[in-house]
Design a protein around this motif. Structure first.
Motif: not given
Length: 508
Positions: A385-399
């Motif tokens: 939602p903040d516009g950050t692009l996420v490519k397939k296979g990328t790890r996204v970590t919430y903190h």
């Protein structure tokens, strides 16, 4: 073994030594600039920054996240592996609920934690996860929770924890206890009793050095270190060669699995010998569904030991430290305990209605969440939602650790330990009323489809311990006044070196 580990890690970079030397000099010249986002270089990414902040990784990442306008940044690892870190509630909701199917545990987590957790509920996706969650959900109904508080927790508290604290308080010379270790033992006995119908007796008065507990701690610590390595090739090579930390991990995991299998086999014999069960614990439910795969059921046992042992004990450890620094909060809790209890007995309904204590625990976990970071892997391209692009296979970590320190989420008084931020007063009765926060601004128990099943059980257990301990004792940190313990994380949060305390009998 440590020397072998170092030699292997260095050999992987040997061919890049001249290039790395040049970058190291450049890194030293630029590391003191005002930007908190780590400098990234070709091939090695932010390797030097990652290496320099291994000991305080959670806090380092938190500082970076909170310095960014969107509460989101991308860390570049060696060989251009990228991890997105975020403390943006909109991103968290997107990951954990709105676009839940896209963000899975993923291959990275599955493979890294496979030796310890294998196909347990915390390391799988899809049908395997759904099955385990569906069966486990039956263990968290009101009847089971009442039984948990009034039999399992109360017995462990009155017959083991309280006597140990009383002996320490009565000693002629002040006896120092490691409260973190005591609470881990307490939580371990509790989860084994309620989930498996098995009493390991880990909190007996002599505080036995259980081989399994040591192996479990080593397994969690070494598995966690795999996650934090700059690149996974290091641990995979050591594992293939069976050297260093990977050899230690293999031995520790083997001990853990042998212990878990003994529990499974014992419960299976009990089921075979009885036409009906006197009580339906979690393990009995899984075995009664017809699962005969011993390894799979063992995976389930290990996952629930991890959840029950490490999370509540971590939360309570940091709670008692914060209470020692905030006597006005302790006074309010004691006042509530006095109002809710009768003849020193705290039962299910009384514990459930301790709103100020509940708020104090929530506030403690805001600062020191038992799971300070949690990562998912995108199974296809996406945009946060903040516009950050996420490519397939990328790890996204919430903190959650960073989120608990965000002025945008909690206001300018975020640094204050303030249980009242979770409460309103009933204008008629004058009683405290608990006000829940948005689960995506406070994802301490996750949120969405994977929200923690044991959330209510954890709160009941913690409130019962707080009431039982504070009613009789004052917990006094043994460290020098003003000294702050170091927050570290091995899958779950801990105090580095334990939490040494002395116990004082509270005057009536």
């Amino acid at each position: 073994m440590a020397l072998i580990d170092l030699q292997l890690s260095n050999s992987l970079l040997f061919c890049l030594v001249p290039f790395l030397f040049f970058l190291l000099i450049k890194f030293k010249k630029t590391r003191n600039n005002n930007s908190k986002i780590p400098k990234s270089y070709p091939i090695i990414g932010s390797y030097f920054s990652i290496l320099a902040n291994q000991e305080q990784r959670v806090q380092w990442l938190s500082d970076i996240i909170l310095s960014t306008p969107k509460l989101t940044f991308t860390l570049i690892r060696p060989l251009n592996f990228q991890t997105i870190f975020t403390a943006n509630p909109c991103n968290v909701q997107h990951m954990l609920k709105t676009n839940f199917p896209v963000y899975q545990k993923g291959e990275f987590s599955n493979s890294t934690l496979s030796d310890l957790l294998s196909n347990g509920i915390f390391n799988v996706d899809g049908d395997i996860w759904k099955y385990q969650r569906q069966v486990a959900s039956h263990e968290f109904n009101t009847r089971s929770l009442r039984k948990f508080v009034e039999t399992v927790v109360d017995t462990e508290l009155s017959e083991r924890l309280i006597p140990i604290l009383a002996n320490a308080a009565a000693a002629a010379e002040k006896k120092v206890l490691d409260l973190q270790d005591i609470l881990q033992r307490f939580a371990f006995d509790n989860i084994c009793k309620i989930a498996f119908g098995y009493d390991p007796g880990y909190l007996l008065p002599n505080l036995p050095e259980a081989e399994f507990a040591v192996a479990f701690e080593d397994s969690v610590r070494l598995s966690s270190k795999r996650l934090n390595l700059p690149y996974p090739l290091i641990w995979k090579m050591k594992r293939a060669l069976n050297i260093g930390s990977e050899k230690k991990l293999r031995i520790a995991v083997q001990q853990v699995r042998e212990f878990a299998k003994k529990i499974v086999r014992g419960k299976q014999r009990e089921l075979n010998e009885k036409s009906s069960l006197d009580s339906a614990d979690l393990l009995s439910r899984f075995l009664s569904t017809g699962h005969s795969d011993e390894d799979f059921v063992t995976d389930i046992v290990i996952s629930f030991i991890l959840a029950g042992r490490d999370t509540t004990s971590a939360a309570l450890t940091w709670f008692f430290w914060l209470i020692s620094k905030n006597p006005e909060v302790e006074s309010e809790i004691l006042k509530e305990i006095g109002e809710k209890t009768d003849d020193s007995v705290v039962l299910y309904d009384e514990v459930k209605n301790m709103m100020y204590t509940h708020a104090s625990l929530c506030e403690s976990m805001r600062f020191y969440p038992p799971v300070p970071m949690d990562g998912k892997e995108a199974v296809k391209d996406d945009v946060l939602p903040d516009g950050t692009l996420v490519k397939k296979g990328t790890r996204v970590t919430y903190h959650p650790y960073a989120m608990g320190r965000s002025e945008e989420i909690w206001g300018k008084d975020w640094a204050e330990y303030k249980p009242e931020r979770w409460l309103n007063k009933d204008q008629v009765t004058g009683n405290w009323m608990f006000v829940s926060k948005d689960a995506y601004s406070y994802p301490v128990f996750q949120a969405g489809p994977r929200i923690c099943l044991g959330k209510e059980m954890a709160f009941l257990q913690m409130k019962r311990v707080v009431a039982g301990v504070l009613q009789r004792f004052k917990v006094v940190p043994a460290a020098e006044k003003g000294a702050e313990p170091m927050f570290i994380s091995y899958l779950t949060a801990k105090m580095k070196g334990g939490f040494p305390v002395t116990i004082e009998e509270r005057k009536s």
